[in-house]
Design a protein around this motif. Sequence first.
Motif, PDB file in Angstrom:
ATOM      1  N   ARG A   7       0.955  -1.172  -0.025  1.00 24.34           N
ATOM      2  CA  ARG A   7      -0.143   0.171  -0.122  1.00 24.34           C
ATOM      3  C   ARG A   7       0.848   1.307  -0.079  1.00 24.34           C
ATOM      4  O   ARG A   7       1.856   1.421   0.779  1.00 24.34           O
ATOM      5  CB  ARG A   7      -1.201  -0.010   1.358  1.00 24.34           C
ATOM      6  CG  ARG A   7      -1.752   1.367   1.646  1.00 24.34           C
ATOM      7  CD  ARG A   7      -2.699   1.114   2.737  1.00 24.34           C
ATOM      8  NE  ARG A   7      -3.324   2.376   3.080  1.00 24.34           N
ATOM      9  CZ  ARG A   7      -4.643   2.429   2.992  1.00 24.34           C
ATOM     10  NH1 ARG A   7      -5.290   1.378   3.127  1.00 24.34           N
ATOM     11  NH2 ARG A   7      -5.093   3.619   3.341  1.00 24.34           N
ATOM     12  N   GLY A   8       0.621   2.368  -0.797  1.00 20.42           N
ATOM     13  CA  GLY A   8       0.966   3.525  -0.748  1.00 20.42           C
ATOM     14  C   GLY A   8       0.018   4.559  -0.179  1.00 20.42           C
ATOM     15  O   GLY A   8       0.071   4.689   1.031  1.00 20.42           O
ATOM     16  N   GLY A   9      -0.907   5.136  -1.251  1.00 24.96           N
ATOM     17  CA  GLY A   9      -1.699   6.011  -0.823  1.00 24.96           C
ATOM     18  C   GLY A   9      -3.208   5.304  -0.754  1.00 24.96           C
ATOM     19  O   GLY A   9      -4.077   6.096  -0.095  1.00 24.96           O
TER      20      GLY A   9
ATOM     21  N   HIS B 293      -6.425  -3.348  -4.706  1.00 24.88           N
ATOM     22  CA  HIS B 293      -5.483  -4.312  -4.498  1.00 24.88           C
ATOM     23  C   HIS B 293      -4.740  -3.931  -3.433  1.00 24.88           C
ATOM     24  O   HIS B 293      -3.952  -4.868  -2.949  1.00 24.88           O
ATOM     25  CB  HIS B 293      -4.345  -4.068  -6.036  1.00 24.88           C
ATOM     26  CG  HIS B 293      -5.097  -4.684  -7.036  1.00 24.88           C
ATOM     27  ND1 HIS B 293      -5.461  -6.170  -7.219  1.00 24.88           N
ATOM     28  CD2 HIS B 293      -5.082  -4.209  -8.266  1.00 24.88           C
ATOM     29  CE1 HIS B 293      -6.027  -6.187  -8.362  1.00 24.88           C
ATOM     30  NE2 HIS B 293      -5.743  -5.235  -9.245  1.00 24.88           N
ATOM     31  N   SER B 294      -4.960  -2.811  -2.892  1.00 27.19           N
ATOM     32  CA  SER B 294      -3.677  -2.560  -1.571  1.00 27.19           C
ATOM     33  C   SER B 294      -4.393  -3.113  -0.269  1.00 27.19           C
ATOM     34  O   SER B 294      -3.724  -2.436   0.788  1.00 27.19           O
ATOM     35  CB  SER B 294      -3.269  -0.971  -1.536  1.00 27.19           C
ATOM     36  OG  SER B 294      -4.696  -0.319  -1.692  1.00 27.19           O
ATOM     37  N   SER B 295      -5.036  -3.953  -0.200  1.00 28.89           N
ATOM     38  CA  SER B 295      -5.354  -4.499   0.860  1.00 28.89           C
ATOM     39  C   SER B 295      -5.757  -6.164   0.574  1.00 28.89           C
ATOM     40  O   SER B 295      -5.906  -6.271  -0.263  1.00 28.89           O
ATOM     41  CB  SER B 295      -6.595  -3.771   1.676  1.00 28.89           C
ATOM     42  OG  SER B 295      -6.672  -4.358   2.991  1.00 28.89           O
TER      43      SER B 295
ATOM     44  N   GLY C 299       0.960   7.292 -14.554  1.00 27.58           N
ATOM     45  CA  GLY C 299       0.983   8.413 -13.929  1.00 27.58           C
ATOM     46  C   GLY C 299       0.575   9.639 -15.001  1.00 27.58           C
ATOM     47  O   GLY C 299       1.425  10.119 -15.647  1.00 27.58           O
ATOM     48  N   SER C 300      -0.754   9.713 -15.006  1.00 21.59           N
ATOM     49  CA  SER C 300      -1.206  10.628 -16.081  1.00 21.59           C
ATOM     50  C   SER C 300      -1.708  12.038 -15.249  1.00 21.59           C
ATOM     51  O   SER C 300      -2.305  11.770 -14.141  1.00 21.59           O
ATOM     52  CB  SER C 300      -2.452   9.993 -16.935  1.00 21.59           C
ATOM     53  OG  SER C 300      -3.209  10.882 -17.262  1.00 21.59           O
ATOM     54  N   GLY C 301      -1.305  13.127 -15.717  1.00 19.95           N
ATOM     55  CA  GLY C 301      -1.690  14.475 -14.881  1.00 19.95           C
ATOM     56  C   GLY C 301      -1.705  15.462 -15.912  1.00 19.95           C
ATOM     57  O   GLY C 301      -1.347  15.351 -17.238  1.00 19.95           O
TER      58      GLY C 301
HETATM   59  C1  LIG Z   1      -9.694   9.653  -7.019  1.00 21.43           C
HETATM   60  C2  LIG Z   1      -8.508   9.196  -7.895  1.00 21.43           C
HETATM   61  C3  LIG Z   1      -7.926   9.972  -8.770  1.00 21.43           C
HETATM   62  C4  LIG Z   1      -7.012   9.324  -9.442  1.00 21.43           C
HETATM   63  N1  LIG Z   1      -6.370  10.125 -10.566  1.00 21.43           N
HETATM   64  C5  LIG Z   1      -5.194   9.765 -11.396  1.00 21.43           C
HETATM   65  C6  LIG Z   1      -4.459  10.614 -12.068  1.00 21.43           C
HETATM   66  O1  LIG Z   1      -4.880  11.688 -12.122  1.00 21.43           O
HETATM   67  N2  LIG Z   1      -3.551   9.921 -12.853  1.00 21.43           N
HETATM   68  C7  LIG Z   1      -3.399   8.558 -12.951  1.00 21.43           C
HETATM   69  O2  LIG Z   1      -2.396   8.107 -13.495  1.00 21.43           O
HETATM   70  N3  LIG Z   1      -3.942   7.809 -11.838  1.00 21.43           N
HETATM   71  C8  LIG Z   1      -4.919   8.348 -11.317  1.00 21.43           C
HETATM   72  N4  LIG Z   1      -5.723   7.649 -10.420  1.00 21.43           N
HETATM   73  C9  LIG Z   1      -5.172   6.010 -10.313  1.00 21.43           C
HETATM   74  C10 LIG Z   1      -4.190   5.790  -9.309  1.00 21.43           C
HETATM   75  O3  LIG Z   1      -2.895   6.292 -10.082  1.00 21.43           O
HETATM   76  C11 LIG Z   1      -3.875   4.436  -9.096  1.00 21.43           C
HETATM   77  O4  LIG Z   1      -5.241   3.986  -8.397  1.00 21.43           O
HETATM   78  C12 LIG Z   1      -2.842   4.215  -8.058  1.00 21.43           C
HETATM   79  O5  LIG Z   1      -2.681   2.909  -7.923  1.00 21.43           O
HETATM   80  C13 LIG Z   1      -2.945   4.902  -6.777  1.00 21.43           C
HETATM   81  O6  LIG Z   1      -1.658   4.855  -6.129  1.00 21.43           O
HETATM   82  P1  LIG Z   1      -2.008   4.697  -4.280  1.00 21.43           P
HETATM   83  O7  LIG Z   1      -0.393   4.780  -4.005  1.00 21.43           O
HETATM   84  O8  LIG Z   1      -2.794   5.712  -3.998  1.00 21.43           O
HETATM   85  O9  LIG Z   1      -2.556   3.438  -4.424  1.00 21.43           O
HETATM   86  P2  LIG Z   1      -2.513   2.041  -3.540  1.00 21.43           P
HETATM   87  O10 LIG Z   1      -3.827   1.547  -3.334  1.00 21.43           O
HETATM   88  O11 LIG Z   1      -1.765   2.283  -2.119  1.00 21.43           O
HETATM   89  O12 LIG Z   1      -1.671   0.952  -4.255  1.00 21.43           O
HETATM   90  C14 LIG Z   1      -2.100   0.626  -5.560  1.00 21.43           C
HETATM   91  C15 LIG Z   1      -0.983  -0.338  -6.076  1.00 21.43           C
HETATM   92  O13 LIG Z   1       0.299   0.100  -6.239  1.00 21.43           O
HETATM   93  C16 LIG Z   1       1.238  -0.704  -5.699  1.00 21.43           C
HETATM   94  N5  LIG Z   1       1.988   0.012  -4.900  1.00 21.43           N
HETATM   95  C17 LIG Z   1       1.544   1.040  -4.048  1.00 21.43           C
HETATM   96  N6  LIG Z   1       2.585   1.597  -3.153  1.00 21.43           N
HETATM   97  C18 LIG Z   1       3.713   0.447  -3.618  1.00 21.43           C
HETATM   98  C19 LIG Z   1       4.975   0.490  -2.976  1.00 21.43           C
HETATM   99  N7  LIG Z   1       5.335   1.397  -2.152  1.00 21.43           N
HETATM  100  N8  LIG Z   1       5.951  -0.510  -3.638  1.00 21.43           N
HETATM  101  C20 LIG Z   1       5.482  -1.215  -4.598  1.00 21.43           C
HETATM  102  N9  LIG Z   1       3.977  -1.141  -5.101  1.00 21.43           N
HETATM  103  C21 LIG Z   1       3.402  -0.355  -4.656  1.00 21.43           C
HETATM  104  C22 LIG Z   1       0.444  -2.057  -5.306  1.00 21.43           C
HETATM  105  O14 LIG Z   1       0.730  -3.068  -6.307  1.00 21.43           O
HETATM  106  C23 LIG Z   1      -0.779  -1.531  -5.029  1.00 21.43           C
HETATM  107  O15 LIG Z   1      -1.745  -2.409  -5.144  1.00 21.43           O
HETATM  108  C24 LIG Z   1      -6.582   8.172  -9.489  1.00 21.43           C
HETATM  109  C25 LIG Z   1      -7.458   7.175  -8.619  1.00 21.43           C
HETATM  110  C26 LIG Z   1      -8.139   7.712  -7.894  1.00 21.43           C
HETATM  111  C27 LIG Z   1      -8.989   6.671  -6.851  1.00 21.43           C
END
Ligand SMILES: Cc1cc2nc3c(=O)[nH]c(=O)nc-3n(C[C@H](O)[C@H](O)[C@H](O)COP(=O)(O)OP(=O)(O)OC[C@H]3O[C@@H](n4cnc5c(N)ncnc54)[C@H](O)[C@@H]3O)c2cc1C
Length: 483
Positions: A71-73, A80-82, A146-148
């Motif tokens: 899990r990251g954010g 997937h992150s739980s 990473g789209s932004g």
């Molecule tokens: C409200 C919202 C807005 C979004 N906006 C965008 C956007 O503008 N652009 C875009 O590209 N995407 C966007 N997304 C999609 C987002 O990029 C993915 O959901 C991403 O996985 C979120 O990262 P997280 O660390 O918060 O997620 P988490 O749920 O913490 O992690 C998702 C997955 O990433 C992997 N992971 C996380 N942390 C690690 C780590 N430290 N090391 C290795 N693997 C790790 C794991 O496989 C995990 O299951 C958005 C999603 C949401 C819900």
Amino acid sequence: MTQLTNAQPGLEATFSGELIASGHPDYDDARGLYNGMFDKRPRLIARCTSAIDVQAALAYARERNLIVAVRGGGHSTPGHSSCDGGIVIDTGPMKSVAIDAERHTGRFGAGLTWGELDAATQEHGLAVTGGRVTHTGIAGLTLGSGSGWLERKYGPTCANLISAEVVTADGRILRASADQNADLLWGLKGAGGNFGVVTEFEYRLHPVGPILYAGMVLHPRGVATDLARCYRDFMADAPDEIGGGLALLTAPPEEFVPAEARGKPACALIVIYLGDPRQGEEALRPLLEWGEPWVKMVQPMPYAAVQGMIDAGHPWGISEYAKMDYLRELPDEAIDAMAERAAEASSPFTKIYLCPLGGAVSRMDRHAMALGIPDTPWMYFCLAEWWDPTMKAPEIAWARAFMTAMRPWSVDQAPANFIEPDEGIGRLRASYGDEKFKRLVALKDKYDPENVFSLNPNIPPSQDDNPRNKQHARPTTNTEHES
Ligand SMILES: Cc1cc2nc3c(=O)[nH]c(=O)nc-3n(C[C@H](O)[C@H](O)[C@H](O)COP(=O)(O)OP(=O)(O)OC[C@H]3O[C@@H](n4cnc5c(N)ncnc54)[C@H](O)[C@@H]3O)c2cc1C
């Protein structure tokens, strides 16, 4: 400090972060995900403060053959992150920041959110393409592409990844960079968390802001097709400095929206100009003078505020099911189909974003990363979102129908972060392309042959006989773990 409610022999001694199991007062907060559709109950949440903590947690999980979620954010749309019954390796507490303002690079702990990273880089007038919602984690977003808003100028986030510190499945702490483990760096750029736990990201940073000309113009939905045509034609020759998108949504019940418009179908034009705000005002004029909007809020503003512009539309805990694809062209018929389908959604929280590509995304070196990203002028994000559980089935069906309706113009590819488990490995494979997919399987064999990291858009190793993975990593229909 390590704090346990259940005995976790062997881990307390080596772990300096917090260990949270069922019965701990923070258990429910710590296991919560952005996507309220999922309500998973891990056996243990290991809140890691360092790569050493990650090593310890991984060793603990492997000794007991526990399923591992990373899990990251916490924003993973498919949750997937739980996991149920396994361990969550939570990198959230890792918030280090080290910026080299002269070299335009920075190293960042994997637990930062985009809001936190942007705040740190903006102190130096720098930024890297980041998520459009501030509470998204840098980790998952970077690893899945990473789209932004900045991507037309600076490419997707993963294209700006210079190096990373990674704890691999066998517990080694590696640096992945151009000089060390370059194959791993290639895989991290778009193939999710398949190869290890990333504890630190190093990015190339760019001069951005701190003040940009940007904002949002809200029109009634009735003009959506005309506005989208105008936007399409405008973007055909737009400089890379112009970013943004067109959203089909419901006008929010906010004070800045006129009372008569609140709760009505709307379309929002989001505009950003990367450069001198005065030039931005001039460059965006044709879009800003178009029609008779309900609201026009475009002005010089801090980049950090631009990044938070759509936060209110994405509250933590809402249920979400997403479809995403790239559009090879955007003829009038595609715009009409998009608007027709958008009108059929029943949840007022559901939205569609149509975002322009081109610019740096067209020019980037596609061989340098695992990410499979076509060179197309547009992409869409179809985000079915609801609070009322009775809307779940209709909204998911609607999102699938939306994707089908857009097929004539789409390329049937998406970054791993936007492939739902029910789309199966076929779409994942197609999104990378056969050649990259084979290379990713070889990387998986090298760095995680036992598929310890299976809860992700999974690259299967050549041989995966572990019953643990057969049970957990199968495609789901998004109805499991329903809250
Ligand atoms: C409200 C919202 C807005 C979004 N906006 C965008 C956007 O503008 N652009 C875009 O590209 N995407 C966007 N997304 C999609 C987002 O990029 C993915 O959901 C991403 O996985 C979120 O990262 P997280 O660390 O918060 O997620 P988490 O749920 O913490 O992690 C998702 C997955 O990433 C992997 N992971 C996380 N942390 C690690 C780590 N430290 N090391 C290795 N693997 C790790 C794991 O496989 C995990 O299951 C958005 C999603 C949401 C819900």
